[in-house]
Design a protein around this motif. Structure first.
Motif, PDB file in Angstrom:
ATOM      1  N   LEU A 264       0.946  -1.165   0.137  1.00 47.09           N
ATOM      2  CA  LEU A 264      -0.056  -0.010   0.001  1.00 47.09           C
ATOM      3  C   LEU A 264       0.757   1.201  -0.095  1.00 47.09           C
ATOM      4  O   LEU A 264       0.536   2.163  -0.837  1.00 47.09           O
ATOM      5  N   PRO A 265       1.754   1.561   0.909  1.00 49.19           N
ATOM      6  CA  PRO A 265       2.679   2.711   0.905  1.00 49.19           C
ATOM      7  C   PRO A 265       3.575   2.644  -0.484  1.00 49.19           C
ATOM      8  O   PRO A 265       3.563   3.810  -0.743  1.00 49.19           O
ATOM      9  N   ALA A 266       3.954   1.500  -0.816  1.00 41.49           N
ATOM     10  CA  ALA A 266       4.807   1.538  -1.980  1.00 41.49           C
ATOM     11  C   ALA A 266       4.148   1.921  -3.282  1.00 41.49           C
ATOM     12  O   ALA A 266       4.659   2.553  -4.228  1.00 41.49           O
ATOM     13  N   SER A 267       2.706   1.798  -3.469  1.00 44.80           N
ATOM     14  CA  SER A 267       1.752   1.970  -4.474  1.00 44.80           C
ATOM     15  C   SER A 267       1.644   3.438  -4.534  1.00 44.80           C
ATOM     16  O   SER A 267       1.413   4.058  -5.341  1.00 44.80           O
ATOM     17  N   ALA A 268       1.333   4.087  -3.288  1.00 44.75           N
ATOM     18  CA  ALA A 268       1.346   5.511  -3.142  1.00 44.75           C
ATOM     19  C   ALA A 268       2.576   6.228  -3.433  1.00 44.75           C
ATOM     20  O   ALA A 268       2.607   7.181  -4.138  1.00 44.75           O
ATOM     21  N   VAL A 269       3.665   5.777  -3.120  1.00 47.67           N
ATOM     22  CA  VAL A 269       4.875   6.550  -3.526  1.00 47.67           C
ATOM     23  C   VAL A 269       5.113   6.221  -5.056  1.00 47.67           C
ATOM     24  O   VAL A 269       5.517   7.338  -5.721  1.00 47.67           O
ATOM     25  N   THR A 270       4.781   5.083  -5.824  1.00 43.91           N
ATOM     26  CA  THR A 270       4.930   5.183  -7.109  1.00 43.91           C
ATOM     27  C   THR A 270       3.968   5.927  -7.758  1.00 43.91           C
ATOM     28  O   THR A 270       4.339   6.649  -8.838  1.00 43.91           O
ATOM     29  N   GLY A 271       2.787   6.057  -7.389  1.00 45.77           N
ATOM     30  CA  GLY A 271       1.600   6.915  -7.785  1.00 45.77           C
ATOM     31  C   GLY A 271       2.160   8.248  -7.809  1.00 45.77           C
ATOM     32  O   GLY A 271       2.103   9.311  -8.640  1.00 45.77           O
ATOM     33  N   CYS A 272       2.815   8.961  -6.689  1.00 39.94           N
ATOM     34  CA  CYS A 272       3.284  10.213  -6.562  1.00 39.94           C
ATOM     35  C   CYS A 272       4.504  10.378  -7.673  1.00 39.94           C
ATOM     36  O   CYS A 272       4.464  11.540  -8.114  1.00 39.94           O
ATOM     37  N   LEU A 273       5.247   9.442  -7.804  1.00 38.39           N
ATOM     38  CA  LEU A 273       6.660   9.649  -8.689  1.00 38.39           C
ATOM     39  C   LEU A 273       5.818   9.885 -10.067  1.00 38.39           C
ATOM     40  O   LEU A 273       6.452  10.626 -10.856  1.00 38.39           O
ATOM     41  N   ILE A 274       4.818   9.022 -10.430  1.00 39.13           N
ATOM     42  CA  ILE A 274       4.296   9.093 -11.875  1.00 39.13           C
ATOM     43  C   ILE A 274       3.645  10.437 -12.029  1.00 39.13           C
ATOM     44  O   ILE A 274       3.796  11.102 -12.923  1.00 39.13           O
ATOM     45  N   THR A 275       2.893  11.018 -10.886  1.00 36.80           N
ATOM     46  CA  THR A 275       2.129  11.967 -11.207  1.00 36.80           C
ATOM     47  C   THR A 275       3.323  13.228 -11.153  1.00 36.80           C
ATOM     48  O   THR A 275       3.196  14.156 -12.040  1.00 36.80           O
ATOM     49  N   ILE A 276       4.349  13.363 -10.351  1.00 38.22           N
ATOM     50  CA  ILE A 276       5.344  14.245 -10.721  1.00 38.22           C
ATOM     51  C   ILE A 276       6.060  14.383 -11.998  1.00 38.22           C
ATOM     52  O   ILE A 276       6.091  15.367 -12.558  1.00 38.22           O
ATOM     53  N   TRP A 277       6.356  13.021 -12.545  1.00 32.43           N
ATOM     54  CA  TRP A 277       6.875  13.243 -13.811  1.00 32.43           C
ATOM     55  C   TRP A 277       5.736  13.566 -14.735  1.00 32.43           C
ATOM     56  O   TRP A 277       6.205  14.309 -15.749  1.00 32.43           O
ATOM     57  N   ILE A 278       4.532  13.365 -14.771  1.00 38.65           N
ATOM     58  CA  ILE A 278       3.669  13.829 -15.807  1.00 38.65           C
ATOM     59  C   ILE A 278       3.507  15.281 -15.442  1.00 38.65           C
ATOM     60  O   ILE A 278       3.616  15.885 -16.540  1.00 38.65           O
ATOM     61  N   ALA A 279       3.349  15.826 -14.532  1.00 46.26           N
ATOM     62  CA  ALA A 279       3.301  17.210 -14.443  1.00 46.26           C
ATOM     63  C   ALA A 279       4.547  17.980 -14.857  1.00 46.26           C
ATOM     64  O   ALA A 279       4.541  18.999 -15.545  1.00 46.26           O
ATOM     65  N   THR A 280       5.736  17.534 -14.730  1.00 49.74           N
ATOM     66  CA  THR A 280       7.002  18.168 -15.137  1.00 49.74           C
ATOM     67  C   THR A 280       7.149  17.914 -16.481  1.00 49.74           C
ATOM     68  O   THR A 280       8.028  18.743 -17.410  1.00 49.74           O
ATOM     69  N   SER A 281       6.764  16.783 -17.283  1.00 51.11           N
ATOM     70  CA  SER A 281       7.306  16.626 -18.495  1.00 51.11           C
ATOM     71  C   SER A 281       6.176  17.194 -19.548  1.00 51.11           C
ATOM     72  O   SER A 281       6.140  17.510 -20.616  1.00 51.11           O
ATOM     73  N   ASN A 282       4.945  17.724 -18.961  1.00 56.75           N
ATOM     74  CA  ASN A 282       3.654  18.310 -19.544  1.00 56.75           C
ATOM     75  C   ASN A 282       3.169  19.502 -18.954  1.00 56.75           C
ATOM     76  O   ASN A 282       2.089  19.706 -18.434  1.00 56.75           O
ATOM     77  N   PRO A 283       4.058  20.739 -18.973  1.00 55.13           N
ATOM     78  CA  PRO A 283       3.735  21.958 -18.102  1.00 55.13           C
ATOM     79  C   PRO A 283       2.246  22.358 -19.018  1.00 55.13           C
ATOM     80  O   PRO A 283       2.231  22.394 -20.260  1.00 55.13           O
TER      81      PRO A 283
END
Length: 179
Positions: free
Chosen positions: A26-45
């Motif tokens: 559960l915490p590992a999936s939350a961290v993974t989702g957070c990292l994916i969200t940060i990647w999407i936000a920075t690559s598609n401003p």
């Protein structure tokens, strides 16, 4: 004397159990989702639609003068997109006597939410009142259209890819008189 070390049976070890993996997952999936969200936000401003929105808001009365001029000339048009031939065309007409149509027309296609993909085209006159240019690829969504030449401007709105013909009219907004 030697120490006797008794290891637990293989099925009792923690990494062979179900619940530790659920509790770690559960915490590992939350961290993974957070990292994916940060990647999407920075690559598609998301770009700001207009950088100087306050200045453009103050200039709206100046822009209305161009629409008033188009209305006085009785200008109206129709924009047509032809994906098969890859052309964009505008048919322009003037109802006022003595109104001269320009030899070329500037057409700005402004995306409603993404200013980075706005397009400005110069449409050449191919016949009296007919202007054409190559059709650029348009992203899906709402596009605000501004056809202008000289001291007048016509406005319209296009929903790509669902519409392929729209009217271009003067956008005359009535400003209430001060009391």
């Amino acid at each position: 004397m030697s120490a006797v070390f008794n290891s637990p049976p293989a099925e009792a070890r923690w990494y062979r159990q179900f619940w530790p993996w659920v509790l770690l997952g559960l915490p590992a999936s939350a961290v993974t989702g957070c990292l994916i969200t940060i990647w999407i936000a920075t690559s598609n401003p998301d770009g700001v639609v207009v950088d100087d929105y306050y200045k453009q808001g103050l200039a709206i009365n100046t822009d209305q003068g161009r629409s008033v001029r188009a209305s006085a000339l009785g200008l109206h048009g129709r924009l047509q997109l032809d994906a098969d031939s890859g052309r964009i065309g505008v048919d322009l007409a003037a109802d006022a006597a003595g109104a001269q149509l320009p030899p070329a027309l500037t057409l700005r296609l402004l995306h409603a939410t993404r200013s980075g993909i706005d397009v400005s085209l110069t449409l050449a006159g191919v016949a009296p009142g007919r202007y054409e240019a190559a059709l650029p690829a348009l992203a899906p969504g709402r596009w605000n259209l501004k056809a202008e030449a000289g001291d007048w401007r016509l406005d319209g709105s296009l929903n790509a890819p669902h519409e392929n013909a729209v009217a271009l009219l003067p956008l005359v907004q009535m400003v209430p008189a001060e009391r």
